[in-house]
Scaffold this active site. Structure first.
Site, mmCIF file in Angstrom:
data_model
loop_
_atom_site.group_PDB
_atom_site.id
_atom_site.type_symbol
_atom_site.label_atom_id
_atom_site.label_comp_id
_atom_site.label_asym_id
_atom_site.label_seq_id
_atom_site.Cartn_x
_atom_site.Cartn_y
_atom_site.Cartn_z
ATOM 1 N N ILE A 134 0.896 -1.151 0.000
ATOM 2 C CA ILE A 134 0.000 0.000 0.000
ATOM 3 C C ILE A 134 0.940 1.207 0.000
ATOM 4 O O ILE A 134 1.537 1.525 1.015
ATOM 5 C CB ILE A 134 -0.917 0.029 1.230
ATOM 6 C CG1 ILE A 134 -1.810 -1.205 1.248
ATOM 7 C CG2 ILE A 134 -1.780 1.285 1.218
ATOM 8 C CD1 ILE A 134 -2.683 -1.295 2.480
ATOM 9 N N PRO A 135 1.090 1.850 -1.160
ATOM 10 C CA PRO A 135 2.236 2.756 -1.355
ATOM 11 C C PRO A 135 2.082 4.103 -0.673
ATOM 12 O O PRO A 135 1.965 5.138 -1.322
ATOM 13 C CB PRO A 135 2.297 2.898 -2.870
ATOM 14 C CG PRO A 135 0.890 2.701 -3.330
ATOM 15 C CD PRO A 135 0.244 1.758 -2.367
ATOM 16 N N CYS A 136 2.160 4.098 0.636
ATOM 17 C CA CYS A 136 2.023 5.346 1.373
ATOM 18 C C CYS A 136 3.231 6.254 1.140
ATOM 19 O O CYS A 136 3.174 7.446 1.397
ATOM 20 C CB CYS A 136 1.846 5.067 2.851
ATOM 21 S SG CYS A 136 3.157 4.089 3.567
ATOM 22 N N HIS A 137 4.320 5.680 0.608
ATOM 23 C CA HIS A 137 5.509 6.501 0.364
ATOM 24 C C HIS A 137 5.324 7.418 -0.841
ATOM 25 O O HIS A 137 6.123 8.322 -1.059
ATOM 26 C CB HIS A 137 6.716 5.598 0.153
ATOM 27 C CG HIS A 137 6.545 4.598 -0.948
ATOM 28 N ND1 HIS A 137 5.795 3.452 -0.803
ATOM 29 C CD2 HIS A 137 6.992 4.589 -2.221
ATOM 30 C CE1 HIS A 137 5.815 2.767 -1.942
ATOM 31 N NE2 HIS A 137 6.524 3.445 -2.823
ATOM 32 N N ARG A 138 4.275 7.176 -1.635
ATOM 33 C CA ARG A 138 4.070 8.015 -2.826
ATOM 34 C C ARG A 138 3.244 9.259 -2.528
ATOM 35 O O ARG A 138 2.843 9.972 -3.442
ATOM 36 C CB ARG A 138 3.384 7.203 -3.935
ATOM 37 C CG ARG A 138 4.247 6.072 -4.448
ATOM 38 C CD ARG A 138 3.580 5.257 -5.530
ATOM 39 N NE ARG A 138 4.286 3.991 -5.704
ATOM 40 C CZ ARG A 138 3.683 2.837 -5.997
ATOM 41 N NH1 ARG A 138 2.379 2.792 -6.170
ATOM 42 N NH2 ARG A 138 4.394 1.739 -6.118
#
Length: 165
Positions: A134-138
DNA sequence: ATAAAGGCCACCC
DNA sequence: GGGTGGCCTTTAT
């Protein structure tokens, strides 16, 4: 809020990724946690805090297999995402952000139809149980600065650089 | 029930 | 760069 069923063979283990050692937790229903803890103790604490009623079996071998699938083959395993309605809507929105792209906390708020809930969106993204997948870094700030990251801005930068072509 | 704490943002200086 | 006030959800009293 839905819970992780105790009968689904919940397990966890540690393995190595391009971003350091991770702790991954999973059951027959899919992956329920992926973290990049400082220490193993903090990984246990994290799991215990998130799933207080569940005891996980230690299984580094399966963990390693999953991690290879994710980071070497680039496959997307089944996720078992557990959270409140609000959090689920945000995490689903995150999954629609393509690799190599970024979005902002405000845009996510807009996407889920709660344009004023920007602050809460930040909190919910910080509570993301499954890092990277779940790409919370984006998600970065509207002013272009990085914003925060649960496991350190260093890690966030590495992930973004890794995806950037 | 209520308070306090957030991976924010817009606005000011 | 730094500080303030408003916004909204979650978690811990």
């Amino acid at each position: 809020m839905r819970q992780l069923p105790a009968h689904s063979d919940p397990s966890y283990g540690f393995s190595t990724t391009p971003f350091g050692e991770c702790c991954i937790a999973f059951s027959n229903d899919g992956i329920c946690a992926l973290t990049f803890p400082e220490t193993r103790e903090s990984a246990y604490a994290d799991l215990d805090n998130r799933f207080p009623d569940v005891t996980f079996k230690h299984n580094d071998e399966k963990a390693d297999r999953l991690v290879r699938q994710i980071f070497e083959k680039g496959s997307k395993p089944v996720l078992n995402i557990i959270g409140t309605e609000f959090q689920l809507s945000i995490w689903e929105a995150l999954k629609r952000v393509p690799a190599g792209k970024t979005t902002t906390y405000a845009q996510i708020a807009e996407t889920i139809g709660r344009p004023k809930a920007v602050r809460a969106v930040g909190t919910a993204i910080g509570a993301n149980p499954i890092a990277y997948l779940i790409p919370c870094h984006r998600v970065i700030r509207t002013d272009g600065t990085l914003g925060g990251f649960r496991w350190g801005l260093d890690c966030k930068m590495k992930m973004l650089a890794y995806e950037k072509k």
